[in-house]
Write a protein that holds these residues in place. Structure first.
Motif, PDB file in Angstrom:
ATOM      1  N   SER A 164       0.813  -1.215   0.000  1.00 35.75           N
ATOM      2  CA  SER A 164       0.000   0.000   0.000  1.00 35.75           C
ATOM      3  C   SER A 164       0.845   1.263   0.000  1.00 35.75           C
ATOM      4  CB  SER A 164      -0.916  -0.003   1.234  1.00 35.75           C
ATOM      5  OG  SER A 164      -1.611   1.213   1.354  1.00 35.75           O
ATOM      6  N   GLY A 165       0.285   2.309  -0.597  1.00 41.86           N
ATOM      7  CA  GLY A 165       0.891   3.627  -0.527  1.00 41.86           C
ATOM      8  C   GLY A 165       0.419   4.429   0.659  1.00 41.86           C
ATOM      9  N   GLY A 166      -0.529   3.877   1.445  1.00 43.09           N
ATOM     10  CA  GLY A 166      -1.004   4.563   2.643  1.00 43.09           C
ATOM     11  C   GLY A 166      -2.486   4.860   2.597  1.00 43.09           C
ATOM     12  N   ALA A 167      -2.904   5.871   3.348  1.00 43.00           N
ATOM     13  CA  ALA A 167      -4.321   6.223   3.462  1.00 43.00           C
ATOM     14  C   ALA A 167      -4.849   6.795   2.148  1.00 43.00           C
ATOM     15  CB  ALA A 167      -4.517   7.234   4.588  1.00 43.00           C
ATOM     16  N   ARG A 168      -6.148   6.638   1.918  1.00 39.04           N
ATOM     17  CA  ARG A 168      -6.775   7.145   0.700  1.00 39.04           C
ATOM     18  C   ARG A 168      -7.259   8.571   0.936  1.00 39.04           C
ATOM     19  NH1 ARG A 168     -10.913   3.234  -2.277  1.00 39.04           N
ATOM     20  NH2 ARG A 168      -8.973   2.020  -2.172  1.00 39.04           N
ATOM     21  N   MET A 169      -6.593   9.517   0.298  1.00 39.05           N
ATOM     22  CA  MET A 169      -6.851  10.934   0.582  1.00 39.05           C
ATOM     23  C   MET A 169      -8.277  11.335   0.229  1.00 39.05           C
ATOM     24  SD  MET A 169      -4.967  13.028  -2.446  1.00 39.05           S
ATOM     25  CE  MET A 169      -5.571  12.963  -4.128  1.00 39.05           C
ATOM     26  N   PHE A 229       7.198   4.635   6.661  1.00 41.31           N
ATOM     27  CA  PHE A 229       6.015   5.481   6.819  1.00 41.31           C
ATOM     28  C   PHE A 229       6.040   6.560   5.742  1.00 41.31           C
ATOM     29  CE2 PHE A 229       3.721   9.121   8.702  1.00 41.31           C
ATOM     30  CZ  PHE A 229       2.467   8.534   8.770  1.00 41.31           C
ATOM     31  N   ALA A 230       6.875   7.556   5.877  1.00 43.92           N
ATOM     32  CA  ALA A 230       7.072   8.548   4.823  1.00 43.92           C
ATOM     33  C   ALA A 230       8.143   8.060   3.858  1.00 43.92           C
ATOM     34  CB  ALA A 230       7.476   9.894   5.432  1.00 43.92           C
ATOM     35  N   GLY A 231       8.141   8.614   2.642  1.00 43.46           N
ATOM     36  CA  GLY A 231       9.123   8.226   1.651  1.00 43.46           C
ATOM     37  C   GLY A 231      10.504   8.767   1.956  1.00 43.46           C
ATOM     38  N   PRO A 232      11.539   8.153   1.377  1.00 49.22           N
ATOM     39  CA  PRO A 232      12.919   8.589   1.627  1.00 49.22           C
ATOM     40  C   PRO A 232      13.159  10.077   1.311  1.00 49.22           C
ATOM     41  CG  PRO A 232      12.893   6.489   0.495  1.00 49.22           C
ATOM     42  CD  PRO A 232      11.481   6.972   0.507  1.00 49.22           C
TER      43      PRO A 232
END
Length: 280
Positions: A164-169, A229-232
């Motif tokens: 997953s890329g995370g939460a769905r905005m 969590f966050a990207g590099p």
């Protein structure tokens, strides 16, 4: 002197007799660039036979790898997203969901099912990155919650495969609420003394990493998976320092104590079924 002399030069095959190689017959590894037959790649659990690169796959492939003879019963197969916030960016949220459903054949970013794995009945939730980046919306949270309920009722182990890329905005706060919702359900699974294994695949980021992906009794990952969590880039700009080599790779995360072990996809079924048998 050669025993064979070509009288005519050039290729003389008529145009109508020429045949192109069918699409999808060969697979080129994006890592080592070597080519192999698609069938060979599939038999090898979608990993490169030359460099062992693990191709990104979805629920169809994972279910075929894990369930005995691909025999399973899907849970809540027709659940789809609403539009509680009437969200619109470059297109309306319902329009984006419908377009993604038509393109992928999926209803949302997770599928849940139960069935035998080497004879051990297991409940599995598997995320699909192709559906809006595997983003976690209200449907993802609800389907995972119901899958956990099924595991409790049927007294079966629970496996979560995250990608997953995370939460769905597009669902804003409704999406973030799924972090607490799924975590609470997993607490009930723990109270019922049923095992939960979390498999992190490439990539597992954002709110998924910050909730159910890292709450397993065993947190495991595939080789080379991006976990964070966050990207590099965001982290580098925030702290103002260069990041270590292979930062956020599964191997880096394992070395720093956030994973229990890394498992090759070809060994995944046997290792999971053995683990569930021991825990049971």
């Amino acid at each position: 002197m050669s025993w064979f002399v070509r009288k005519d030069k050039g290729i003389l095959t008529p145009t109508e007799m020429k045949r192109e190689a069918p699409d999808g017959l060969w697979y080129q590894c994006p890592n080592c660039k070597k080519v192999m037959h698609t069938r060979e790649h599939k038999i090898n659990a979608y990993t490169c036979v030359h460099c062992n690169y693990h191709e990104k796959i979805g629920s169809d492939a994972y279910f075929s790898i894990l369930f005995d003879e691909n025999a399973f019963t899907e849970l809540d197969p027709n659940m789809t997203s609403g539009d509680p916030l009437k969200f619109t960016d470059t297109k309306s949220y319902p329009g984006r969901v419908k377009a993604t459903m038509a393109k992928t054949g999926l209803k949302d970013a997770v599928r849940t099912a139960y069935g035998p794995m080497n004879g051990v009945t297991v409940t599995i939730a598997c995320m699909d990155f192709n559906f809006i980046g595997g983003s976690m919306g209200s449907v993802v949270g609800e389907k995972i919650a119901r899958a956990v309920d099924h595991a409790i009722q049927s007294r079966t182990p629970f496996l979560m495969i995250s990608r997953s890329g995370g939460a769905r905005m597009m669902e804003a706060g409704y999406s973030l609420m799924q972090m607490a919702k799924t975590s609470a359900k997993l607490a009930l699974l723990a109270q019922a003394k049923l095992p939960y294994v979390s498999l992190l695949t490439d990539p597992t980021t954002g709110g998924v990493t910050a909730s159910y992906a890292m709450l397993g009794d065993f947190n495991i990952a595939e080789p080379g998976a991006l976990i964070g969590f966050a990207g590099p880039r965001v982290i580098r700009e925030t702290i103002g320092k260069d990041l270590p080599k292979d930062f956020q790779s599964a191997e880096f995360v394992l070395e720093h104590g956030f994973l229990d072990f890394i498992v090759d996809r070809k060994d995944l079924k046997d290792k999971l079924s053995s683990l569930f048998t021991m825990l049971a």
